[in-house]
Design an enzyme around this catalytic site. Structure first.
Site, PDB file in Angstrom:
ATOM      1  N   GLN A   1     -11.781   3.415  -1.703  1.00 28.77           N
ATOM      2  CA  GLN A   1     -12.241   3.116  -3.130  1.00 28.77           C
ATOM      3  C   GLN A   1     -13.374   2.298  -3.298  1.00 28.77           C
ATOM      4  OE1 GLN A   1      -7.761   2.331  -3.438  1.00 28.77           O
ATOM      5  NE2 GLN A   1      -8.477   3.101  -5.417  1.00 28.77           N
TER       6      GLN A   1
ATOM      7  N   HIS B   1      -4.519   3.449   4.253  1.00 36.21           N
ATOM      8  CA  HIS B   1      -4.708   3.505   2.763  1.00 36.21           C
ATOM      9  C   HIS B   1      -5.132   4.773   2.434  1.00 36.21           C
ATOM     10  CE1 HIS B   1      -4.460   0.436  -0.838  1.00 36.21           C
ATOM     11  NE2 HIS B   1      -4.538   1.937  -1.304  1.00 36.21           N
TER      12      HIS B   1
ATOM     13  N   ASN C   1       0.000   2.053   3.625  1.00 32.15           N
ATOM     14  CA  ASN C   1       0.025   1.869   2.186  1.00 32.15           C
ATOM     15  C   ASN C   1       0.799   2.896   1.528  1.00 32.15           C
ATOM     16  OD1 ASN C   1      -1.242   0.139  -0.077  1.00 32.15           O
ATOM     17  ND2 ASN C   1      -1.761   2.251  -0.828  1.00 32.15           N
ATOM     18  N   GLU C   2       1.843   2.468   0.750  1.00 28.87           N
ATOM     19  CA  GLU C   2       2.310   3.511  -0.328  1.00 28.87           C
ATOM     20  C   GLU C   2       2.489   4.972   0.437  1.00 28.87           C
ATOM     21  OE1 GLU C   2       0.351   3.455  -3.972  1.00 28.87           O
ATOM     22  OE2 GLU C   2       0.857   1.360  -4.410  1.00 28.87           O
TER      23      GLU C   2
HETATM   24  C1  GCO Z   1      -2.212   2.059  -4.576  1.00 28.29           C
HETATM   25  C2  GCO Z   1      -3.170   2.429  -4.640  1.00 28.29           C
HETATM   26  C3  GCO Z   1      -4.368   1.847  -5.281  1.00 28.29           C
HETATM   27  C4  GCO Z   1      -4.559   2.142  -6.779  1.00 28.29           C
HETATM   28  C5  GCO Z   1      -3.937   1.573  -7.540  1.00 28.29           C
HETATM   29  C6  GCO Z   1      -4.039   1.825  -8.901  1.00 28.29           C
HETATM   30  O1  GCO Z   1      -2.075   1.523  -3.342  1.00 28.29           O
HETATM   31  O2  GCO Z   1      -1.238   2.154  -5.522  1.00 28.29           O
HETATM   32  O3  GCO Z   1      -3.466   1.946  -3.464  1.00 28.29           O
HETATM   33  O4  GCO Z   1      -5.291   2.548  -4.209  1.00 28.29           O
HETATM   34  O5  GCO Z   1      -5.931   2.239  -6.739  1.00 28.29           O
HETATM   35  O6  GCO Z   1      -2.520   1.593  -7.205  1.00 28.29           O
HETATM   36  O7  GCO Z   1      -3.381   3.002  -9.275  1.00 28.29           O
END
Ligand code: GCO
Length: 401
Positions: A29, A123, A167-168
């Site tokens: 990003q 990520h 991440n997520e």
């Molecule tokens: C996340 C995302 C981010 C997003 C953010 C906003 O981890 O959710 O990593 O990359 O930019 O959540 O939507």
């Protein structure tokens, strides 16, 4: 308005000693020029629905010193960023010492400025060599990830302040295999969605092991996207199914970790046929979902309750052009977090998403999450009032309400 509340503070909420106020970014990003991962391919595929290419992003690959200096100058205590797998292992089994050195320098700069480097190992982006053979569906993806993690920690583990494995993972799977908005762009593939959840859980466990074998000694956890999930009339089954698939399947696996990273932005309402849009009267943000700072308190309580381990808000923020709204959002979010602390929930930190306006994946550069604005021609970073507001909270360790 200054209020006196029963906790005895006179309109001032004090945070515990050592509470970490930080801000977060992610490699793809902000770095720019990440041409060797699945996202770059996806952004350039005209059928993907992406609005634009990440391109140069914020040029943080070259301007990371400015980023670290900004975080420190604002008075924050930690910087969460991610290392880009496709740069470190550009083709399978081939390691770039130069790139490992690059991320080592970022960690060292953080430590030198007295801020904790919080390193995320994955990520959203996967190297092209791995995505070509199925990405997270490839049989050995968890092992390949663990090998990469081991390599990173061997090179810079002694400088890491905290580490986030993946991440997520729940967003990777839902967006990639159910909603079709992230790579590989598939829709309604529930079986594959579940398989990817499982692969990422396995990768997380292997990643934790690798991170714990040092060098260095730092807390390790996963970061999860969480929402305040609410059932409207008849929506209970849908809400519960989403909670299981998106949250609990992961949370149950984290009970032996050092912390769980909660990343939360909004509330999600369910009706009998699935998700509903924003409730009339609740304003949507630039993301189209509800402006809902209450989500922080709600998800912290739930994450702590299900896992029984310390919690950190590793991301929270709002996409808006109106920076006053960002300050209001953070104020409410932090007040909710503070109520959790008052109730003895072990909350260790809060990371604002994001240090600066950046590439919001399939939505491109339009949503503005940054504490700092970015000039996309000169790459100048300009702190907004919210950056100074948050910096003050961090420096004083308290929030005036
Ligand atoms: C996340 C995302 C981010 C997003 C953010 C906003 O981890 O959710 O990593 O990359 O930019 O959540 O939507």
């Amino acid at each position: 308005m200054v209020e006196t509340n029963e906790g005895g503070h006179d309109g001032v909420l004090r945070f515990p000693e050592g509470f970490l106020f930080g801000t977060a970014t992610a490699a793809h990003q902000v770095e720019g020029g990440n041409t060797n991962n699945d996202w770059w391919v996806f952004e350039h595929d005209s059928s993907s629905g992406c609005v634009e290419s990440s391109g140069d992003a914020c040029d943080s690959f070259h301007r990371w010193r400015e980023d670290v200096a900004l975080v420190a100058d604002l008075g924050l205590k930690a910087y969460r960023f991610s290392v880009e797998w496709s740069r470190i292992e550009p083709s399978e089994g081939e390691w770039s010492i130069a790139m490992l050195d690059h991320y080592r320098r970022i960690c060292a700069a953080c430590v030198g400025r007295g801020i904790q480097p919080v390193v995320t190992l994955h990520h959203f982006t996967t190297p092209i060599w791995l995505s070509k053979r199925g990405g997270w569906e490839s049989r050995d993806a968890p092992e390949r990830f663990a090998r990469f993690v081991a390599r990173v920690v061997a090179h810079l583990g002694d400088l890491i302040g905290m580490a986030c494995t993946i991440n997520e993972p729940n967003i990777v799977s839902v967006m990639g295999y159910t909603l079709g908005e992230f790579p590989p762009g598939l829709k309604n593939e529930l079986g594959r969605h579940r398989a990817v959840n499982e692969a990422m859980i396995r990768a997380h466990h292997l990643g934790v092991e690798a991170l714990n074998s040092g060098p260095g000694d730092f807390p390790v956890g996963m970061t999860l996207a969480m929402s305040e999930l609410v059932a409207e009339e008849g929506g209970e089954k849908m809400r519960d199914a989403a909670r299981e698939l998106m949250e609990d399947v992961f949370l149950r696996e984290l009970r032996d970790d050092d912390f769980v990273g909660v990343q939360c932005y909004t509330r999600t309402r369910f009706g009998p046929r699935g998700t509903l849009g924003p409730e009339p009267g609740v304003a949507p943000t630039q993301m189209g979902y509800e402006y809902w700072p209450q989500v922080v308190e709600h998800t912290l309580r739930r994450a702590a309750d299900v896992t029984g381990i310390p919690v950190v808000v590793t991301e929270n923020g709002v996409a808006t052009e109106d920076d006053k709204e960002r300050v209001a959002y953070m104020r409410d979010a932090l007040s909710g977090l503070h109520r959790c602390i008052e109730d003895q929930i072990d909350v260790r930190g809060y990371f604002a998403w994001s240090l600066m306006d950046n590439f919001e994946w399939n939505l491109g550069y339009r949503p503005k999450f940054g504490l700092c604005a970015l000039d996309r021609e000169t790459f100048e970073r300009r702190p907004k009032p919210s950056a100074f507001f948050f910096g003050e909270v961090s420096k004083r360790g308290e929030l005036v309400v």
